[in-house]
Design an enzyme around this catalytic site. Structure first.
Site, PDB file in Angstrom:
ATOM      1  N   SER A   1      43.746 -15.497  13.817  1.00  0.00           N
ATOM      2  CA  SER A   1      42.520 -15.862  13.773  1.00  0.00           C
ATOM      3  C   SER A   1      42.054 -16.388  15.303  1.00  0.00           C
ATOM      4  O   SER A   1      42.241 -15.714  16.204  1.00  0.00           O
ATOM      5  CB  SER A   1      42.386 -17.045  12.793  1.00  0.00           C
ATOM      6  OG  SER A   1      40.722 -17.390  12.426  1.00  0.00           O
TER       7      SER A   1
ATOM      8  N   ASP B   1      39.641 -12.790  14.785  1.00  0.00           N
ATOM      9  CA  ASP B   1      39.688 -11.722  13.760  1.00  0.00           C
ATOM     10  C   ASP B   1      38.275 -11.734  13.158  1.00  0.00           C
ATOM     11  O   ASP B   1      38.199 -11.203  12.101  1.00  0.00           O
ATOM     12  CB  ASP B   1      40.828 -12.312  12.859  1.00  0.00           C
ATOM     13  CG  ASP B   1      40.282 -13.597  12.118  1.00  0.00           C
ATOM     14  OD1 ASP B   1      39.429 -14.245  12.646  1.00  0.00           O
ATOM     15  OD2 ASP B   1      40.802 -13.794  10.904  1.00  0.00           O
TER      16      ASP B   1
ATOM     17  N   ASP C   1      36.115 -13.604  11.423  1.00  0.00           N
ATOM     18  CA  ASP C   1      35.852 -14.281  10.253  1.00  0.00           C
ATOM     19  C   ASP C   1      34.921 -15.421  10.631  1.00  0.00           C
ATOM     20  O   ASP C   1      34.743 -16.144   9.738  1.00  0.00           O
ATOM     21  CB  ASP C   1      37.187 -14.584   9.578  1.00  0.00           C
ATOM     22  CG  ASP C   1      37.999 -15.745  10.049  1.00  0.00           C
ATOM     23  OD1 ASP C   1      37.597 -16.286  11.203  1.00  0.00           O
ATOM     24  OD2 ASP C   1      38.756 -16.326   9.477  1.00  0.00           O
TER      25      ASP C   1
END
Length: 451
Positions: A104, A247, A249
């Site tokens: 992430s 990533d 998100d």
């Protein structure tokens, strides 16, 4: 096997704690636990695997894939794709499980492995414990035609992009026409699909952080480093800047003046839009205890209820699922639009934030201004016994400070879930007041909880 899973999968220094051997074992164990053993009507077990741009993701992906295939699971390699894209494709392709190779927003030397269950949903603690236990069991060893097949999936970017565009009002009708957007891709998983989707929705896109080399993910860019985005927005006279992490998100924004718009403000803008349209389930927004009091006050004024959870998007997701709520998230930029996604999705969030700007004809600064952020001070008290954070005199001190603040501020005192510290967070009308309260409470914590 000891505890492997943290708050968001298994993470560690790639090739340090997180080795190819461990990745292979996790793939085998996940196959044992997550692959449904009931009759599929003759269909073979299936997994999808995607990753971000870290160079270590290459060997870790191959190791996980080897573990899955050696356990008899067919694997579709999605290659580089945002985490929410893996979640979506896990559901779309009716896979038994999804795997994301990513750390992430962490720096490049780290990496991680995250599993998703059927439907693209995060695992609960019991399933993670079962995978850990399965690491100690004898691995599955099918032979001959029963071993898994590994195939590249050609439709990754197109399928995910089509899904994102389909969530907008009017679908593919270019609803963002007229907006100039700077998009910082963090040299990560969204570096291709991000600019393509915003452009397809009609925006004029200036992409930065879109040249990954395997080493530069999150390096001075993306949602954890907003300075390049602010500079680019001002340089190009853009209407708005959007930053995702490695990533993709999570999503943060910058308005046309260069001011940061955080996750709380983004949630407020989206919540009010859904509320006005009658599409905010139960007129409720789900946030964590770290969300700014200014968000709570703005929602109260608008007639929107707020449900609070512990820190972590997994807890937000759990509360949304239990209550049937449609919007939730964190100050850090994890925003979950459950009508369209099973997890936080930075590009989905960006599209809906930009759509709200176009639909109202208002600037992001104007829309985000609904939240007046109170000054927030966080003090991490170290060298104390965090297990005694409920000490009677500590709680009494907190109550005294809360009474003095009244409705103009709040206090949050909690033991860290990841570090040997007690966190003292205070919000107040001014920074000086917040700092004073935090310092006084931190001193009480040090005295009462000393080791």
């Amino acid at each position: 096997m000891g505890r492997l899973f943290g708050t968001d999968g298994v993470r560690g220094l790639a090739n340090g704690e997180l080795t190819a051997d461990l990745a292979l074992g996790l793939g085998e164990a996940a196959a044992r636990v997550l692959v449904d053993t009931v009759d599929r009507g003759g269909r073979r077990p299936l997994a999808v695997v995607g990753r971000d741009t870290r160079i270590s993701g290459q060997f870790l992906e191959h190791a996980v894939v080897a573990g899955l295939a050696s356990a008899g699971v067919d694997v579709l390699r999605l290659r580089v794709v945002p985490t929410p894209g893996v979640a979506y494709l896990t559901d779309l392709l009716d896979a038994d499980l999804g795997v994301v190779i990513s750390a992430s927003h962490n720096p490049m030397p780290d990496n991680g492995i995250k599993f998703l269950a059927r439907g693209g949903v995060k695992l609960d603690d019991a399933v993670e414990r079962a995978i850990e236990a399965a690491m100690d069991a004898a691995p599955l060893r099918p032979t001959g035609a029963d071993v898994g097949r590994v195939t590249k999936y050609a439709g990754t970017a197109d399928d995910y992009a089509d899904h994102l565009l389909s969530t907008l009002d009017g679908g593919h009708a270019r609803p963002l026409e007229g907006l100039t957007v700077v998009l910082d891709c963090a040299h990560g998983a969204a570096h291709e699909v991000g600019p393509a989707v915003l452009s397809a929705a009609g925006a004029t896109v200036i992409a930065i952080g879109d040249r990954p080399d395997g080493l530069n993910i999150n390096d001075g860019c993306g949602s954890t480093h907003l300075e390049p985005l602010r500079a680019a927005v001002l340089e190009h006279g853009a209407d708005v800047g959007i930053a995702v992490d490695g990533d993709a998100d999570r999503c943060l924004a910058v308005d046309a003046t260069g001011a940061v718009v955080d996750g709380d403000q983004i949630l407020a803008v989206l919540a009010l839009g859904l509320h006005e349209a009658g599409r905010l389930a139960d007129d409720t927004l789900v946030v964590t205890v770290m969300s700014n009091l200014g968000l709570h006050l703005a929602m109260k004024d608008a007639g929107v209820q707020v449900v609070q959870t512990a820190v972590g998007d997994r807890y937000v997701l759990e509360a949304m699922k239990v209550g049937g709520y449609s919007l939730g998230g964190e100050q850090s930029g994890h925003v979950i639009l459950s009508d369209h996604a099973t997890t936080g999705d930075g590009l989905l969030t960006a599209l809906h934030l930009l759509q709200r700007m176009r639909a109202t004809g208002r600037t992001l600064a104007d829309l985000a201004g609904v939240v007046t952020r109170l000054p927030q001070v966080l003090v991490n008290v170290r060298g104390v016994d965090k297990t005694r954070a409920d000490d009677e005199k500590v709680l009494a001190a907190v109550a005294l400070e809360e009474a003095a603040l009244g409705e103009t501020g709040r206090v949050l005192l909690r033991p860290s879930g990841t570090e040997p510290v007690v966190r003292v967070m205070v919000e107040a009308p001014t920074h000086d007041v917040a700092q004073g309260v935090a310092d006084r409470l931190a001193e009480v914590v040090r005295e009462r909880l000393a080791l």
